[in-house]
Each structure stands twice: as structure tokens, then as C-alpha cells.
Design an enzyme around this catalytic site. Structure first.
Site: not given
Length: 366
Positions: A34, A127-128, A138, A211-212
Site C-alpha cells: 500500500h 481511483h478505485k 492522488d 501535493g501529490w
């Protein structure tokens, strides 16, 4: 405030050692492959490259070896979540150092999952699995660097085009023209509970998500061909975002807020992990020649702001606080109510990334 005067690389080492004292590598949470471990150990890998201290290399290798089976399969992960692709970025250096085929096999299992990833109607990655059609900022950090490095390492340029497309699509749909900031997510179908009914956008600019994105771009640039058709556009995107962020830096502390553009609201709070990621990205963009060196002033101010928040525990280990724990997408009240933690892995990882990059900035000026 800690009175100890340490160099940036010494602070990076202090953070590595605090987490090493707390967890044997096999016990790093959560109990699967992860990005929480991935971002922390990515920071540790960069710290190892600067210090050549073998204990960092051995620690991260032990974690990877506890997760990757001899045949290259991953012991426990969720193959339909981008968050569980990211730690694979650690496999490149291990393969280079050891020649152990298991690391190569693991990469050849993990990264091709991206080619068949579910997408929204415009081709943007979910994303998922259980967040259909949702693109989150992200996600570029989770899949971009590992995929672009794979393209370079194994000679598959499809990955360059795939990930630059994702980066451009994400910015195109999440950028706010007024602030220059990026919203946390976008649902093209507008079906998510948080999605604006007209635009599909998330309601707020969440600190760490923003930020990512530049951290991912800069890691992608390390492996993307200089003459790639999308490089110039992505450099402009990076520059615009980082320069936009600077005007939201808190002048008193050097930190940035949990909800970036609403520092004037009394319940908003200063958050260390987003600050660390912005500082890292600004300093690295300067180092790579994408930003004027004058912007280092803001990086140093942010760096010092994070250092000023640090504490030491009874054993002399550094304590990094003011870290927002993980969060889904929500409204302002949702982000403001998120708990904070100390020395959690993505906060420590962001801190180490910042410190290593500021060490490089200092060396460049010596």
C-alpha cells in the site's frame, strides 16, 4: 520548538530512525502492499541514496521481501486500487542492486494492470473499483512514476503516453482558473455524492491531494524522454501550479492550510504533510530548472515552518505532528474535522522527501 540545529539530511535520518524504532519493517501498517508504506520507504530510499547508510536499504528491502513472493506475486494487495500500485516503485532500485528476478516479475505483474484499468468516458483512471468514474489528484502519484519508469526500464513507450494523458486530463478538469489550484477530484458522470452537479468537481482544494500531483510530475520527468510530445505542456502545468500555491503560504509560519485557499477561516488549520510536499516540489522544480531559483525562498520558509512544529519524545526520537490522516473527498467541514496524527507513514514520507530535497538545494548553493 526544538533548539537542536540539524541539517536537512540529518532531519531526514531522524525521521527514518523514529519510524524504524517504532516498527519492524514487516509490521509497517496497513497489512498489505500500500502507498502508506510506499511513500515512507520512497523517502527512505532517497535518504539512503544521499547517505549510503546500509541500514535504510536493508530496512526497505525487508519490507518489500515480506510482501513480494518468490514468483513475483504480491502477497496481499488490492489490484483495483491505484493506492496499491505505488509501492512497486521500490522494486526498480532493488532489481538494479540485486539482479533478483522476483523484483522484475513483480513489476511485470503490477504495472501492466494499468493498461486495462477502468476509465471514465474521457479515458481517465478510476481511483478505485468502488469509486466508479472518480479521478483523484492522488492517483497520479500512485500510478504515474511507476508506469513512466517502467516504460523507460523495459522499453515500452505506451506508458509514457498513457500517464502524460492522465496528468493532462486531470489538470484540465480540476484546475480552477481563479486560484490556479486543483480540486481534489472530478467525477465526469457527476454521480458521486460530492460532485458538483454541473462540473462534477469536488468542492474544495485539499492540501495533501494537491501535493501529490507536482511530486508525481517531477518523478515522471526523471524517466520521461525530454522530447516527449507532452513534456512542454506538463512543465507549464507544473510551473503554474507551484507559483499559484505560493500566494497561499501562511506568511507567519511558512506552512500551508488543510483547505488551501481558506486560511482566513478560523477553524481551518495548518497542515504539515501538504507543506512538506509543496516544499519538496518547489525545490525539486528549481533543481531541475523548471522554476527560477528565487522560489527557493518560499521552499526554505516552508521547510523551516515544518521544522518549527517538531517535537522529540522521551527517547529522543523526532515527532512529526499536524498530519491529516487519510481522507476521502468531501466538503469544507469534512476536511476540517479530519483527525491529525503523529509520525504516520505518509506524513513521515512527505517529511523525508522534503528534507532530502532541501539537502540537495543546500548542496547546490555551497
Amino acid at each position: 520548538m526544538i533548539k537542536t540545529v540539524l541539517s536537512p539530511i540529518q532531519w531526514a535520518e531522524k525521521a527514518c530512525e523514529a519510524l524504524m524504532a517504532r516498527f519492524e519493517p514487516e509490521q509497517l501498517p496497513p497489512d498489505r502492499f500500500h502507498y502508506h508504506q510506499g511513500v515512507f520507504l520512497s523517502g527512505m530510499e532517497k535518504c539512503w541514496k544521499e547517505t549510503q547508510n546500509p541500514k535504510y536499504y536493508e530496512y526497505l528491502k525487508r519490507w518489500v521481501d515480506s510482501q513480494v513472493l518468490e514468483d513475483g506475486r504480491i502477497k496481499k494487495h488490492k489490484p483495483d486500487e491505484l493506492d496499491d500500485i505505488q509501492p512497486g516503485v521500490l522494486l526498480y532500485n532493488l532489481y538494479e542492486q540485486t539482479g533478483d528476478e522476483r523484483y522484475k516479475k513483480a513489476l511485470q505483474y503490477l504495472v501492466p494492470l494499468i493498461k486495462s484499468w477502468k476509465t471514465n468516458p474521457s479515458g481517465g483512471f478510476w481511483h478505485k473499483e468502488h469509486y466508479p468514474n472518480q479521478m483523484w489528484l492522488d492517483g497520479l502519484y500512485m500510478a504515474g512514476p511507476i508506469a513512466v519508469q517502467y516504460g523507460k526500464t523495459f522499453g515500452d513507450s505506451d506508458y509514457f503516453d498513457l500517464m502524460t494523458y492522465q496528468a493532462i486530463l486531470m489538470e484540465k478538469h480540476t484546475k480552477d482558473p481563479v486560484t490556479g489550484l486543483l480540486y481534489h477530484g472530478w467525477d465526469e458522470t457527476k454521480e458521486a455524492s460530492w460532485a458538483d452537479p454541473e462540473t462534477g468537481l469536488a468542492p474544495e482544494f485539499w492540501g495533501r491531494a494537491i501535493g501529490w500531483y507536482p511530486v508525481a510530475l517531477l518523478e515522471m520527468f526523471e524517466h520521461l524522454p525530454e522530447d516527449h510530445k507532452d513534456k512542454e505542456a506538463l512543465v507549464a502545468i507544473l510551473q503554474d501550479l507551484l507559483i499559484s500555491l505560493i500566494k497561499y503560504q501562511d506568511t507567519a509560519t511558512g506552512l500551508w492550510y488543510q483547505v488551501v485557499d481558506k486560511g482566513d477561516l478560523p477553524d481551518n488549520w495548518l497542515e504539515s504533510s501538504c507543506t512538506a510536499l509543496y516544499v519538496h516540489a518547489i525545490a525539486k522544480a528549481v533543481r531541475f530548472g523548471y522554476l527560477d531559483p528565487k522560489y527557493l525562498e518560499y521552499a526554505w520558509k516552508g521547510y523551516q515552518g515544518v521544522i518549527d512544529t517538531l517535537k522529540l519524545d522521551d527517547n529522543g526520537h523526532v515527532v512529526i505532528g499536524q498530519i491529516c490522516i487519510g481522507t476521502g473527498i468531501g466538503d469544507y467541514a469534512h476536511y476540517i474535522a479530519r483527525p491529525t496524527s503523529e509520525n504516520d507513514l505518509h506524513g513521515a514520507g512527505a517529511f523525508i522527501l522534503m528534507c532530502v530535497e532541501m539537502s540537495l538545494a543546500r548542496q547546490a548553493n555551497e
